[in-house]
Design an enzyme around this catalytic site. Structure first.
Site, PDB file in Angstrom:
ATOM      1  N   GLY A  29       7.940   7.454 -11.091  1.00 20.66           N
ATOM      2  CA  GLY A  29       7.551   8.576 -10.227  1.00 20.66           C
ATOM      3  C   GLY A  29       7.182   9.792 -11.055  1.00 20.66           C
ATOM      4  N   ALA A  30       7.196  10.985 -10.395  1.00 24.25           N
ATOM      5  CA  ALA A  30       6.728  12.228 -11.034  1.00 24.25           C
ATOM      6  C   ALA A  30       5.354  11.979 -11.657  1.00 24.25           C
ATOM      7  CB  ALA A  30       7.730  12.724 -12.077  1.00 24.25           C
ATOM      8  N   HIS A  32       1.535  11.875 -12.853  1.00 23.96           N
ATOM      9  CA  HIS A  32       0.585  12.852 -13.387  1.00 23.96           C
ATOM     10  C   HIS A  32      -0.733  12.132 -13.655  1.00 23.96           C
ATOM     11  CE1 HIS A  32       1.544  10.937 -17.184  1.00 23.96           C
ATOM     12  NE2 HIS A  32       2.830  11.190 -16.980  1.00 23.96           N
ATOM     13  N   HIS A  35      -0.708   8.632 -15.181  1.00 23.83           N
ATOM     14  CA  HIS A  35      -0.448   7.542 -14.226  1.00 23.83           C
ATOM     15  C   HIS A  35      -1.694   7.255 -13.389  1.00 23.83           C
ATOM     16  CE1 HIS A  35       3.842   9.130 -14.612  1.00 23.83           C
ATOM     17  NE2 HIS A  35       3.946   7.864 -14.972  1.00 23.83           N
ATOM     18  N   GLU A 146      -0.449   3.868 -23.436  1.00 27.33           N
ATOM     19  CA  GLU A 146      -0.165   3.763 -24.871  1.00 27.33           C
ATOM     20  C   GLU A 146       0.713   4.900 -25.371  1.00 27.33           C
ATOM     21  OE1 GLU A 146      -3.811   3.338 -27.028  1.00 27.33           O
ATOM     22  OE2 GLU A 146      -3.929   1.189 -26.580  1.00 27.33           O
ATOM     23  N   LYS A 147       0.953   5.894 -24.529  1.00 27.20           N
ATOM     24  CA  LYS A 147       1.871   6.963 -24.966  1.00 27.20           C
ATOM     25  C   LYS A 147       3.233   6.356 -25.291  1.00 27.20           C
ATOM     26  CE  LYS A 147       4.710  10.344 -23.694  1.00 27.20           C
ATOM     27  NZ  LYS A 147       5.660  10.055 -22.674  1.00 27.20           N
ATOM     28  N   ARG A 185       7.998  14.520 -18.221  1.00 23.86           N
ATOM     29  CA  ARG A 185       8.988  15.483 -18.723  1.00 23.86           C
ATOM     30  C   ARG A 185       8.367  16.844 -19.060  1.00 23.86           C
ATOM     31  NH1 ARG A 185      10.988  10.547 -20.635  1.00 23.86           N
ATOM     32  NH2 ARG A 185      13.174  10.159 -20.125  1.00 23.86           N
TER      33      ARG A 185
END
Ligand code: PAF
Length: 251
Positions: A29-30, A32, A35, A146-147, A185
């Site tokens: 979730g959260a 951005h 996503h 890939e992060k 985050r």
């Protein structure tokens, strides 16, 4: 219309009625724009798209990080609908862990390096929940940013090792204009920290060596967990206040 399914049983009976390929985007979730890129690729290349939203407690080694993990259900639902997601799997903890985490998936080598060396048990939690999600969703393709390169590599390895019948699709990191990798985050950074944060990307791309990048970041007030070159990639994890940021680039 996007349907919301709350239990593995509900998801399974819905899944049995779907025809064609299923693209799956697992998240906590959260959401951005990183996503959103995964959702767009899934939508382009599959008949059906499933998004999962589950803040998985077993992968958080720090209870404060779990507690503070941002929750933005209304915005997440709006993004899912805007991207024509067919179903959101949004299970409760006890539905995902009926065994109270007695069974888990462990990798014994690469998962002990980099983030694994600093977050005990983290990758056991990730691999276990992803295995559960794959078993319930039964996707044709699953999309990972890939992060979280180490996470993606470990998931690819799990899929190969357990002969799981799906394709893991890597998607390049989406960045802010100043280079900061998009992350759920980031919203926890203060405005001063947000201005400092792009130094991570600058340090790992501009420095000749990993040590030089670590020194640059330390001098700028970051608490550096590691900057390490593995093969042709440079990995970093560094803290600003109580927010831990990770990134990696091809070198
Ligand atoms: O990358 C994430 O958001 C999580 O680690 C994942 C893959 C959804 C597993 O909980």
């Amino acid at each position: 219309m996007t349907v919301v399914l709350r239990s593995p049983q509900e998801l399974r009976s819905w899944r049995k009625q779907q025809k064609g390929s299923v693209g799956f985007v697992p998240t906590m979730g959260a959401l951005h724009s990183g996503h959103e890129e995964l959702l767009k690729q899934a939508r382009r290349n599959n008949d059906v798209v499933v998004l999962s939203i589950f803040v998985n407690p077993t992968q958080f080694n720090d209870p404060k990080d779990l507690e503070k993990y941002p929750k933005t259900w209304d915005a997440d639902l709006a993004m899912a609908e805007a991207n024509k997601v067919d179903a959101i799997f949004y299970p409760r903890y006890d539905e995902m862990y009926p065994d109270s985490y007695r069974y888990k998936v462990t990798e014994n080598s690469y998962s002990n390096l980099l983030d694994g060396a600093h977050r005990p048990g983290h990758f056991d939690g990730v691999l276990s929940v992803v295995m559960k999600l794959f078993n319930v969703v039964a996707p044709t393709r699953a999309y990972f940013g890939e992060k979280d390169f180490q996470q993606m590599t470990l998931i690819q390895g799990m899929v190969e090792s357990f002969f799981m019948d799906l394709e893991v699709v890597p998607v390049p990191t989406v960045r802010e204009e100043d280079g900061l990798a998009k992350s759920s985050r980031n919203v926890r950074l203060t405005s001063t920290e947000r201005m400092q944060a792009p130094a991570i990307y600058k340090a790992i791309t501009e420095s000749q060596t990993a040590d030089e990048a670590a020194e640059r970041l330390t001098a700028q007030g970051f608490i550096v967990d590691y900057v390490t070159d593995v093969g042709t990639r440079r990995f970093v994890a560094a803290r600003l206040g109580d927010v831990r940021l990770i990134d990696n680039v091809q070198i």
